[in-house]
Write a protein that holds these residues in place. Sequence first.
Motif, PDB file in Angstrom:
ATOM      1  N   GLY A  36      29.373 -99.898 -58.304  1.00  0.00           N
ATOM      2  CA  GLY A  36      29.025 -99.802 -56.635  1.00  0.00           C
ATOM      3  C   GLY A  36      28.691 -98.436 -56.086  1.00  0.00           C
ATOM      4  N   SER A  37      29.228 -97.848 -55.359  1.00  0.00           N
ATOM      5  CA  SER A  37      28.547 -97.074 -54.676  1.00  0.00           C
ATOM      6  C   SER A  37      29.628 -95.482 -55.235  1.00  0.00           C
ATOM      7  CB  SER A  37      29.186 -96.589 -53.296  1.00  0.00           C
ATOM      8  OG  SER A  37      30.554 -96.846 -52.810  1.00  0.00           O
ATOM      9  N   ASN A  38      31.068 -95.747 -55.773  1.00  0.00           N
ATOM     10  CA  ASN A  38      31.389 -94.429 -56.320  1.00  0.00           C
ATOM     11  C   ASN A  38      32.197 -93.377 -55.074  1.00  0.00           C
ATOM     12  OD1 ASN A  38      32.058 -95.506 -59.136  1.00  0.00           O
ATOM     13  ND2 ASN A  38      30.191 -94.562 -59.777  1.00  0.00           N
ATOM     14  N   GLN A  39      31.748 -94.366 -54.187  1.00  0.00           N
ATOM     15  CA  GLN A  39      32.530 -92.934 -52.563  1.00  0.00           C
ATOM     16  C   GLN A  39      33.510 -93.652 -52.496  1.00  0.00           C
ATOM     17  OE1 GLN A  39      29.421 -94.659 -49.634  1.00  0.00           O
ATOM     18  NE2 GLN A  39      28.108 -93.167 -50.436  1.00  0.00           N
ATOM     19  N   GLY A  40      34.771 -92.841 -52.315  1.00  0.00           N
ATOM     20  CA  GLY A  40      35.796 -92.120 -52.367  1.00  0.00           C
ATOM     21  C   GLY A  40      36.042 -92.411 -50.276  1.00  0.00           C
ATOM     22  N   PRO A  41      37.260 -93.027 -50.431  1.00  0.00           N
ATOM     23  CA  PRO A  41      37.983 -93.625 -48.827  1.00  0.00           C
ATOM     24  C   PRO A  41      37.957 -92.095 -48.030  1.00  0.00           C
ATOM     25  CG  PRO A  41      39.730 -92.667 -50.298  1.00  0.00           C
ATOM     26  CD  PRO A  41      38.973 -93.777 -51.117  1.00  0.00           C
ATOM     27  N   LEU A  42      37.852 -90.656 -48.434  1.00  0.00           N
ATOM     28  CA  LEU A  42      37.012 -90.107 -47.629  1.00  0.00           C
ATOM     29  C   LEU A  42      35.933 -89.257 -47.290  1.00  0.00           C
ATOM     30  CD1 LEU A  42      40.341 -87.350 -48.697  1.00  0.00           C
ATOM     31  CD2 LEU A  42      40.016 -89.113 -46.613  1.00  0.00           C
ATOM     32  N   ASN A  43      35.244 -90.077 -48.093  1.00  0.00           N
ATOM     33  CA  ASN A  43      33.802 -89.959 -48.136  1.00  0.00           C
ATOM     34  C   ASN A  43      33.412 -90.037 -46.735  1.00  0.00           C
ATOM     35  OD1 ASN A  43      30.942 -89.856 -48.228  1.00  0.00           O
ATOM     36  ND2 ASN A  43      30.762 -89.952 -50.896  1.00  0.00           N
ATOM     37  N   PRO A  44      32.507 -88.886 -46.071  1.00  0.00           N
ATOM     38  CA  PRO A  44      31.646 -89.624 -44.541  1.00  0.00           C
ATOM     39  C   PRO A  44      30.664 -90.533 -44.742  1.00  0.00           C
ATOM     40  CG  PRO A  44      31.403 -86.914 -45.291  1.00  0.00           C
ATOM     41  CD  PRO A  44      32.238 -87.526 -46.068  1.00  0.00           C
ATOM     42  N   ALA A  45      29.547 -90.813 -46.295  1.00  0.00           N
ATOM     43  CA  ALA A  45      28.860 -91.477 -46.074  1.00  0.00           C
ATOM     44  C   ALA A  45      29.503 -92.211 -46.534  1.00  0.00           C
ATOM     45  CB  ALA A  45      27.957 -91.305 -47.866  1.00  0.00           C
ATOM     46  N   LEU A  46      30.512 -92.846 -47.263  1.00  0.00           N
ATOM     47  CA  LEU A  46      30.960 -94.603 -47.385  1.00  0.00           C
ATOM     48  C   LEU A  46      31.677 -95.070 -45.796  1.00  0.00           C
ATOM     49  CD1 LEU A  46      32.820 -96.756 -48.846  1.00  0.00           C
ATOM     50  CD2 LEU A  46      34.511 -95.816 -48.992  1.00  0.00           C
ATOM     51  N   SER A  47      32.112 -94.122 -44.668  1.00  0.00           N
ATOM     52  CA  SER A  47      32.934 -94.181 -43.122  1.00  0.00           C
ATOM     53  C   SER A  47      31.711 -94.591 -42.325  1.00  0.00           C
ATOM     54  CB  SER A  47      33.242 -93.306 -42.622  1.00  0.00           C
ATOM     55  OG  SER A  47      34.556 -92.688 -43.401  1.00  0.00           O
ATOM     56  N   ASP A  48      30.409 -94.311 -42.471  1.00  0.00           N
ATOM     57  CA  ASP A  48      28.938 -94.136 -41.729  1.00  0.00           C
ATOM     58  C   ASP A  48      28.746 -95.508 -42.302  1.00  0.00           C
ATOM     59  OD1 ASP A  48      29.666 -91.988 -41.267  1.00  0.00           O
ATOM     60  OD2 ASP A  48      28.153 -90.744 -42.432  1.00  0.00           O
ATOM     61  N   ALA A  49      28.260 -96.007 -43.349  1.00  0.00           N
ATOM     62  CA  ALA A  49      27.780 -97.185 -44.044  1.00  0.00           C
ATOM     63  C   ALA A  49      28.921 -98.173 -43.506  1.00  0.00           C
ATOM     64  CB  ALA A  49      28.210 -97.469 -45.706  1.00  0.00           C
ATOM     65  N   VAL A  50      30.224 -98.256 -43.970  1.00  0.00           N
ATOM     66  CA  VAL A  50      31.180 -99.486 -43.201  1.00  0.00           C
ATOM     67  C   VAL A  50      31.172 -99.528 -41.697  1.00  0.00           C
ATOM     68  CG1 VAL A  50      33.559 -99.409 -42.743  1.00  0.00           C
ATOM     69  CG2 VAL A  50      32.535 -99.248 -45.418  1.00  0.00           C
ATOM     70  N   LYS A  51      30.853 -98.288 -41.418  1.00  0.00           N
ATOM     71  CA  LYS A  51      30.881 -98.551 -39.520  1.00  0.00           C
ATOM     72  C   LYS A  51      28.838 -98.809 -39.324  1.00  0.00           C
ATOM     73  CE  LYS A  51      30.339 -95.688 -34.960  1.00  0.00           C
ATOM     74  NZ  LYS A  51      29.292 -96.440 -34.596  1.00  0.00           N
ATOM     75  N   GLY A  52      28.051 -98.599 -39.938  1.00  0.00           N
ATOM     76  CA  GLY A  52      26.868 -99.353 -39.784  1.00  0.00           C
ATOM     77  C   GLY A  52      27.253-100.835 -39.685  1.00  0.00           C
ATOM     78  N   ARG A  53      27.467-101.095 -40.585  1.00  0.00           N
ATOM     79  CA  ARG A  53      28.443-102.609 -40.824  1.00  0.00           C
ATOM     80  C   ARG A  53      28.998-103.802 -39.878  1.00  0.00           C
ATOM     81  NH1 ARG A  53      29.665-100.878 -47.209  1.00  0.00           N
ATOM     82  NH2 ARG A  53      27.597-100.502 -47.887  1.00  0.00           N
ATOM     83  N   ILE A  54      29.858-102.500 -39.490  1.00  0.00           N
ATOM     84  CA  ILE A  54      30.397-103.180 -37.917  1.00  0.00           C
ATOM     85  C   ILE A  54      30.180-102.871 -37.269  1.00  0.00           C
ATOM     86  CG2 ILE A  54      32.221-103.086 -37.130  1.00  0.00           C
ATOM     87  CD1 ILE A  54      34.196-101.319 -39.178  1.00  0.00           C
ATOM     88  N   ASP A  55      29.107-102.699 -37.172  1.00  0.00           N
ATOM     89  CA  ASP A  55      28.277-102.288 -35.051  1.00  0.00           C
ATOM     90  C   ASP A  55      27.084-103.235 -35.835  1.00  0.00           C
ATOM     91  OD1 ASP A  55      29.421-100.437 -34.855  1.00  0.00           O
ATOM     92  OD2 ASP A  55      27.748 -98.626 -35.783  1.00  0.00           O
TER      93      ASP A  55
END
Length: 191
Positions: free
Chosen positions: A85-104
């Motif tokens: 896994g990416s080991n990115q936690g829910p507060l990590n901006p990289a995870l938020s950016d990745a999820v936003k990119g996937r939604i987009d």
Amino acid sequence: MKTLLRPAVSLFVLLTAITGIVYPLAVTGVAKVVFPDAANGSLIVKDGKAIGSRLIGQNFTDPKYFWGRPSATGPMPYNASASGGSNQGPLNPALSDAVKGRIDALKAADPDNKLPIPTDLINASASGLDPHISPEAAAYQVARVARLRQLPPADLKALVSQHTEGRQWGVFGEPRVNVLQLNIALDSLHH
């Protein structure tokens, strides 16, 4: 000292041979006899050529295909040698950016789709190699694939239903759809 060293080295060599050579060969031999498909990688063969494994996802990006779960492996998606896994936690901006990119990306591929996006289309699995999506994730993509392939959505819904696997032994896990097998069946549809 010599009386202690000789038995220690002999025992080390013997245990190394047993646990490092004999045991792995025996287990591999039994697996090839009892579970030949799994022992050989659960490969999917088409026209005499291995095109993938039922156990490892593939990176489908063409909107004419069903997309699988995102992969967190590097340097490329679904890299079996870099499983994790990416080991990115829910507060990590990289995870938020990745999820936003996937939604987009999902919205850009199908702007008219107003259904809620299933989480398995925006979150990677723990291994980063998951070959399955939920039936809901496949259903979310039916309109896009049907439109781009000029197929009736009902035909694709039936195809997804045919490729939905139930819970293992009727108890474990959740129903799932193998994306590679679904896309192979999709390519074989003649309309």
